[in-house]
Design a protein around this motif. Structure first.
Motif, PDB file in Angstrom:
ATOM      1  N   THR A  93       6.556   5.026  -5.707  1.00  0.00           N
ATOM      2  CA  THR A  93       6.377   6.314  -5.049  1.00  0.00           C
ATOM      3  C   THR A  93       7.735   6.949  -4.748  1.00  0.00           C
ATOM      4  O   THR A  93       7.917   8.157  -4.901  1.00  0.00           O
ATOM      5  N   LEU A 107       1.494  -5.163  -9.174  1.00  0.00           N
ATOM      6  CA  LEU A 107       2.267  -4.284  -8.301  1.00  0.00           C
ATOM      7  C   LEU A 107       3.698  -4.789  -8.134  1.00  0.00           C
ATOM      8  O   LEU A 107       4.651  -4.010  -8.128  1.00  0.00           O
ATOM      9  N   ILE A 149      -0.912   4.447  -5.169  1.00  0.00           N
ATOM     10  CA  ILE A 149      -1.806   3.311  -5.410  1.00  0.00           C
ATOM     11  C   ILE A 149      -1.991   2.622  -4.068  1.00  0.00           C
ATOM     12  O   ILE A 149      -1.022   2.167  -3.457  1.00  0.00           O
ATOM     13  N   GLN A 150      -3.214   2.537  -3.596  1.00  0.00           N
ATOM     14  CA  GLN A 150      -3.481   1.941  -2.291  1.00  0.00           C
ATOM     15  C   GLN A 150      -3.776   0.450  -2.364  1.00  0.00           C
ATOM     16  O   GLN A 150      -3.656  -0.249  -1.366  1.00  0.00           O
ATOM     17  N   HIS A 197       3.653   2.255  -4.572  1.00  0.00           N
ATOM     18  CA  HIS A 197       3.559   2.521  -6.004  1.00  0.00           C
ATOM     19  C   HIS A 197       2.681   3.740  -6.217  1.00  0.00           C
ATOM     20  O   HIS A 197       1.816   4.024  -5.401  1.00  0.00           O
ATOM     21  N   SER A 198       2.925   4.443  -7.320  1.00  0.00           N
ATOM     22  CA  SER A 198       2.133   5.631  -7.634  1.00  0.00           C
ATOM     23  C   SER A 198       1.789   5.669  -9.108  1.00  0.00           C
ATOM     24  O   SER A 198       2.464   5.036  -9.930  1.00  0.00           O
ATOM     25  N   ILE A 199       0.770   6.442  -9.414  1.00  0.00           N
ATOM     26  CA  ILE A 199       0.439   6.770 -10.794  1.00  0.00           C
ATOM     27  C   ILE A 199       0.700   8.261 -10.947  1.00  0.00           C
ATOM     28  O   ILE A 199       0.224   9.064 -10.148  1.00  0.00           O
ATOM     29  N   LYS A 238       2.972   4.452 -14.390  1.00  0.00           N
ATOM     30  CA  LYS A 238       3.018   3.640 -13.174  1.00  0.00           C
ATOM     31  C   LYS A 238       4.465   3.472 -12.724  1.00  0.00           C
ATOM     32  O   LYS A 238       5.316   3.024 -13.478  1.00  0.00           O
ATOM     33  N   GLU A 296       0.830  -1.199   0.000  1.00  0.00           N
ATOM     34  CA  GLU A 296       0.000   0.000   0.000  1.00  0.00           C
ATOM     35  C   GLU A 296       0.865   1.249   0.000  1.00  0.00           C
ATOM     36  O   GLU A 296       1.687   1.449   0.872  1.00  0.00           O
ATOM     37  N   GLY A 337      -4.355  -3.045  -5.435  1.00  0.00           N
ATOM     38  CA  GLY A 337      -4.346  -3.475  -6.823  1.00  0.00           C
ATOM     39  C   GLY A 337      -4.008  -4.951  -6.934  1.00  0.00           C
ATOM     40  O   GLY A 337      -3.879  -5.657  -5.928  1.00  0.00           O
TER      41      GLY A 337
END
Length: 135
Positions: free
Chosen positions: A89, A123, A115-116, A30-32, A86, A27, A118
């Motif tokens: 973070t 991921l 991204i919380q 990762h980020s978009i 993608k 959680e 997925g």
């Protein structure tokens, strides 16, 4: 979070446990990032450079975005495309710097959101594709 529901075999239990642990651990790591671009060709060039520099695992280019914004005290309307990037973070700052140095706009949009949740294998693929620090 629902994890080990409807588990019927030891293998299913093992897989469900891995997925739940990975998801909980993943959680926010990762980020978009979203970047608007003047057209698909600029996006393709920038996306390839981003991937080559291991700043993202994947870049989607979404064509035909209409942007309405205020610039130099005038309301402006432009046809643009949108990059959906993608990444980790921890690498967003590197990505922002790279985009600013390679983008044709004077003030380019680069915003991100963590991204919380997925698909755990997806991921993990992002993590495997984007190193914590560029080698």
């Amino acid at each position: 979070m629902l994890c080990a529901t409807n588990v019927r075999t030891p293998f299913s239990l093992l897989a469900a446990t891995f997925i739940c642990r990975y998801t909980a651990m993943a959680e926010g790591i990762h980020s978009i990032a979203y970047v608007t671009i003047p057209n698909d060709e600029v996006g393709k060039t920038l996306a390839r450079k981003i991937i080559e520099n291991e700043l993202a695992a994947c870049v989607n280019i979404i064509p035909k975005v209409i942007s309405i914004y205020k610039w130099k005290d005038e309301i402006t309307e432009d046809s643009e495309a949108l990059m959906m990037i993608k990444t980790r973070t921890s690498r967003v700052d590197d990505l922002v710097k790279f985009v600013r140095e390679n983008h044709p706009y004077i003030v380019c949009e680069v915003i991100s959101t963590p991204i919380q949740n997925g698909n755990p294998p997806y991921l993990k693929w992002i993590s495997d594709s984007v190193p914590e620090i560029k080698k």
